[in-house]
Design a protein around this motif. Structure first.
Motif, PDB file in Angstrom:
ATOM      1  N   UNK A 274      38.092  59.156  36.222  1.00 46.04           N
ATOM      2  CA  UNK A 274      37.821  58.854  37.587  1.00 46.04           C
ATOM      3  C   UNK A 274      39.254  58.564  38.468  1.00 46.04           C
ATOM      4  N   UNK A 275      39.442  59.113  39.884  1.00 50.83           N
ATOM      5  CA  UNK A 275      40.580  58.910  40.236  1.00 50.83           C
ATOM      6  C   UNK A 275      41.402  60.190  40.019  1.00 50.83           C
ATOM      7  N   UNK A 276      42.840  60.130  40.455  1.00 46.07           N
ATOM      8  CA  UNK A 276      43.762  61.370  40.306  1.00 46.07           C
ATOM      9  C   UNK A 276      43.797  62.088  38.903  1.00 46.07           C
ATOM     10  N   UNK A 277      43.404  61.313  37.839  1.00 44.52           N
ATOM     11  CA  UNK A 277      43.573  61.950  36.606  1.00 44.52           C
ATOM     12  C   UNK A 277      42.310  63.101  36.329  1.00 44.52           C
ATOM     13  N   UNK A 278      41.368  63.165  37.298  1.00 41.13           N
ATOM     14  CA  UNK A 278      40.137  64.190  36.972  1.00 41.13           C
ATOM     15  C   UNK A 278      40.401  65.270  37.820  1.00 41.13           C
ATOM     16  N   UNK A 279      39.555  66.288  37.582  1.00 44.26           N
ATOM     17  CA  UNK A 279      39.583  67.710  38.292  1.00 44.26           C
ATOM     18  C   UNK A 279      38.157  68.130  38.320  1.00 44.26           C
ATOM     19  N   UNK A 280      37.758  68.486  39.532  1.00 49.90           N
ATOM     20  CA  UNK A 280      36.805  69.289  39.774  1.00 49.90           C
ATOM     21  C   UNK A 280      36.613  70.089  41.113  1.00 49.90           C
ATOM     22  N   UNK A 281      35.759  71.119  41.292  1.00 51.62           N
ATOM     23  CA  UNK A 281      35.943  71.766  42.475  1.00 51.62           C
ATOM     24  C   UNK A 281      35.995  70.916  43.711  1.00 51.62           C
TER      25      UNK A 281
ATOM     26  N   UNK B  61      41.808  66.164  33.636  1.00 50.17           N
ATOM     27  CA  UNK B  61      40.708  65.906  32.839  1.00 50.17           C
ATOM     28  C   UNK B  61      39.396  66.715  33.658  1.00 50.17           C
ATOM     29  N   UNK B  62      38.780  67.574  33.127  1.00 47.12           N
ATOM     30  CA  UNK B  62      37.504  68.142  33.632  1.00 47.12           C
ATOM     31  C   UNK B  62      36.402  67.177  33.602  1.00 47.12           C
ATOM     32  N   UNK B  63      35.610  66.966  34.777  1.00 49.38           N
ATOM     33  CA  UNK B  63      34.517  66.404  34.974  1.00 49.38           C
ATOM     34  C   UNK B  63      33.452  66.993  35.484  1.00 49.38           C
ATOM     35  N   UNK B  64      32.233  66.780  35.397  1.00 50.05           N
ATOM     36  CA  UNK B  64      31.101  66.955  36.356  1.00 50.05           C
ATOM     37  C   UNK B  64      30.870  66.231  37.491  1.00 50.05           C
ATOM     38  N   UNK B  65      30.334  66.511  38.713  1.00 46.54           N
ATOM     39  CA  UNK B  65      30.173  65.721  39.832  1.00 46.54           C
ATOM     40  C   UNK B  65      28.969  65.207  40.026  1.00 46.54           C
ATOM     41  N   UNK B  66      28.127  65.045  38.803  1.00 45.01           N
ATOM     42  CA  UNK B  66      27.032  64.274  38.998  1.00 45.01           C
ATOM     43  C   UNK B  66      27.367  62.932  38.628  1.00 45.01           C
ATOM     44  N   UNK B  67      28.118  62.549  37.691  1.00 42.14           N
ATOM     45  CA  UNK B  67      28.476  61.244  37.022  1.00 42.14           C
ATOM     46  C   UNK B  67      29.871  61.004  37.032  1.00 42.14           C
TER      47      UNK B  67
ATOM     48  N   UNK C 248      33.754  54.701  28.337  1.00 33.96           N
ATOM     49  CA  UNK C 248      35.140  54.763  28.220  1.00 33.96           C
ATOM     50  C   UNK C 248      35.533  55.306  29.771  1.00 33.96           C
ATOM     51  N   UNK C 249      36.256  54.504  30.656  1.00 32.38           N
ATOM     52  CA  UNK C 249      36.534  55.146  31.890  1.00 32.38           C
ATOM     53  C   UNK C 249      38.062  55.376  31.721  1.00 32.38           C
ATOM     54  N   UNK C 250      38.348  56.914  31.980  1.00 34.08           N
ATOM     55  CA  UNK C 250      39.982  57.010  32.209  1.00 34.08           C
ATOM     56  C   UNK C 250      40.294  57.053  33.525  1.00 34.08           C
ATOM     57  N   UNK C 251      40.927  55.994  34.036  1.00 31.77           N
ATOM     58  CA  UNK C 251      41.445  55.755  35.453  1.00 31.77           C
ATOM     59  C   UNK C 251      43.006  55.680  35.492  1.00 31.77           C
TER      60      UNK C 251
ATOM     61  N   UNK D 152      40.483  65.314  22.133  1.00 30.63           N
ATOM     62  CA  UNK D 152      39.604  66.374  22.172  1.00 30.63           C
ATOM     63  C   UNK D 152      38.690  66.632  23.629  1.00 30.63           C
ATOM     64  N   UNK D 153      39.496  66.200  24.661  1.00 36.34           N
ATOM     65  CA  UNK D 153      38.552  66.057  26.052  1.00 36.34           C
ATOM     66  C   UNK D 153      39.178  67.417  26.980  1.00 36.34           C
ATOM     67  N   UNK D 154      38.176  68.160  27.493  1.00 35.66           N
ATOM     68  CA  UNK D 154      38.404  69.417  28.184  1.00 35.66           C
ATOM     69  C   UNK D 154      39.361  69.158  29.235  1.00 35.66           C
ATOM     70  N   UNK D 155      40.477  69.792  29.364  1.00 33.09           N
ATOM     71  CA  UNK D 155      41.639  69.609  30.426  1.00 33.09           C
ATOM     72  C   UNK D 155      41.475  70.810  31.414  1.00 33.09           C
ATOM     73  N   UNK D 156      42.022  70.562  32.355  1.00 31.79           N
ATOM     74  CA  UNK D 156      42.519  71.671  33.392  1.00 31.79           C
ATOM     75  C   UNK D 156      43.995  71.559  33.803  1.00 31.79           C
ATOM     76  N   UNK D 157      44.828  72.198  33.179  1.00 27.90           N
ATOM     77  CA  UNK D 157      46.216  71.874  33.249  1.00 27.90           C
ATOM     78  C   UNK D 157      46.330  70.170  32.825  1.00 27.90           C
ATOM     79  N   UNK D 158      47.034  69.500  33.700  1.00 29.26           N
ATOM     80  CA  UNK D 158      47.335  68.051  33.215  1.00 29.26           C
ATOM     81  C   UNK D 158      46.113  67.123  33.740  1.00 29.26           C
TER      82      UNK D 158
END
Length: 346
Positions: free
Chosen positions: A290-297, A273-279, A116-119, A265-271
């Motif tokens: 992917x896109x504006x919905x995600x968050x990473x450093x 979605x937290x993701x890793x930057x490997x994939x 599932x890709x949340x875009x 039950x997906x980890x969030x940072x504010x509004x």
């Protein structure tokens, strides 16, 4: 009947559409689900005629032209598009000793997929209304708008734009080219948009092509069936002033709502979605953001960043479908099979 798909994409904006392209290059099929009535996300819904300048190799393109180009790009590939519905439920199921994600939509359609890709851009969204005006929507389409869908509508009109961000500045500059007069109203003489655009706006003010009113706030909209004029309140003097107006554009941004995403039950940072930057996978295996919905450093909310993110995510999606197999990566410039698929003429 459950429909099986290699990648289920939530959101048919630019990044969701480009996911179809990247998946297609690897022979994967996609299903797109969007709660809007057309593909393109915010680009198509909120600012179709707004120019985009930062797509590599494309000096100038309107948001709608960008969406149209992406739709043309994915024509050779296998995908389904489901509009005017949203994903309501996601649950993990086991079929023939394999783990899948099961998705149910508001139209009671069911899908299963390994990926599932949340875009979904900013999630579901609606424009912010002017806070002190009772029912401004009664003038919707009759002098009140929250987005520019056609520049022609503002030709030779007296246009008043409210807001202090990028959209307000961008449209002040663009509509000054066609409108009789553009007035920009903001509660303070400081703006949140790009400095270059603010400089353009202030240059137009000096030339008399734009009227800048700060610090002002809308006080009332006057007119029976259509907007005829407005009153504004001056913050410093508290005086109420009358202004002629044909068209009002309230560009206060969006109220962003994550909706059902909060229940997955997906980890969030504010509004976001937290993701890793490997994939660009979330804390749930097989669910990517992917896109504006995600968050990473270091995250930047740019379309081109989303294109990069989903390209790497699709590689991981392939590995989940075909564990142990090498991802058939190949440059489109040298792969004759890909060129044939894309309709490249030699």
């Amino acid at each position: 009947i459950m429909n099986k798909t290699d990648i289920l994409i939530i959101g048919a904006g630019p990044v969701g559409l480009f996911t179809v392209f990247e998946a297609g290059l690897l022979g994967l099929n996609c299903t797109l689900i969007d709660n809007l009535d057309k593909p393109g996300g915010q680009c198509a819904e909120l600012y179709p005629e707004k120019p985009i300048y930062d797509i590599p190799g494309v000096p100038f393109q309107t948001a709608q032209e960008h969406v149209d180009a992406l739709l043309e790009q994915i024509k050779p590939f296998n995908y389904d598009l489901h509009l005017s519905e949203r994903v309501d439920l996601i649950e993990e199921i086991t079929l023939e000793n394999e783990s899948f994600w099961k998705v149910k939509t508001t139209e009671d359609k069911e899908f299963i997929s390994k990926n599932i890709f949340i875009a979904a851009g900013a999630g579901s969204f609606e424009p912010r209304r002017p806070p002190n005006i009772e029912d401004p929507d009664k003038y919707l389409g009759k002098g009140v708008e929250y987005a520019v869908r056609s520049v022609d509508k503002y030709k030779n009109k007296n246009v008043v734009i409210f807001g202090g961000g990028d959209s307000a500045l961008d449209w002040t500059v663009e509509l000054s080219k066609v409108a009789k007069l553009v007035t920009l109203v903001h509660r303070r003489d400081a703006f949140r948009g790009a400095q270059h655009t603010e400089e353009q706006m202030r240059a137009l003010v000096e030339k008399g092509k734009v009227n800048l009113l700060t610090p002002y706030l809308i006080n009332s909209i006057e007119g029976d069936d259509i907007v005829e004029s407005i009153t504004l309140k001056n913050f410093e003097s508290n005086e109420i002033e009358d202004y002629e107006a044909d068209e009002l554009l309230f560009l206060f941004g969006l109220n962003k709502k994550l909706g059902p995403i909060l229940d997955w039950d997906i980890d969030l940072n504010g509004k976001k979605i937290k993701v890793n930057t490997e994939n660009y996978q979330t804390n749930k295996d097989g669910i990517f953001a992917v896109g504006d919905i995600n968050d990473y450093p270091g995250k930047l909310d740019l379309i081109l960043s989303g294109f990069h993110e989903t390209t790497l995510a699709v590689q991981e999606a392939y590995k989940r479908i075909y564990p142990g197999e090498r991802v058939p990566f190949g440059y489109t410039t040298s792969n004759s099979k890909l060129q044939e698929k894309l309709g490249v003429k030699k």
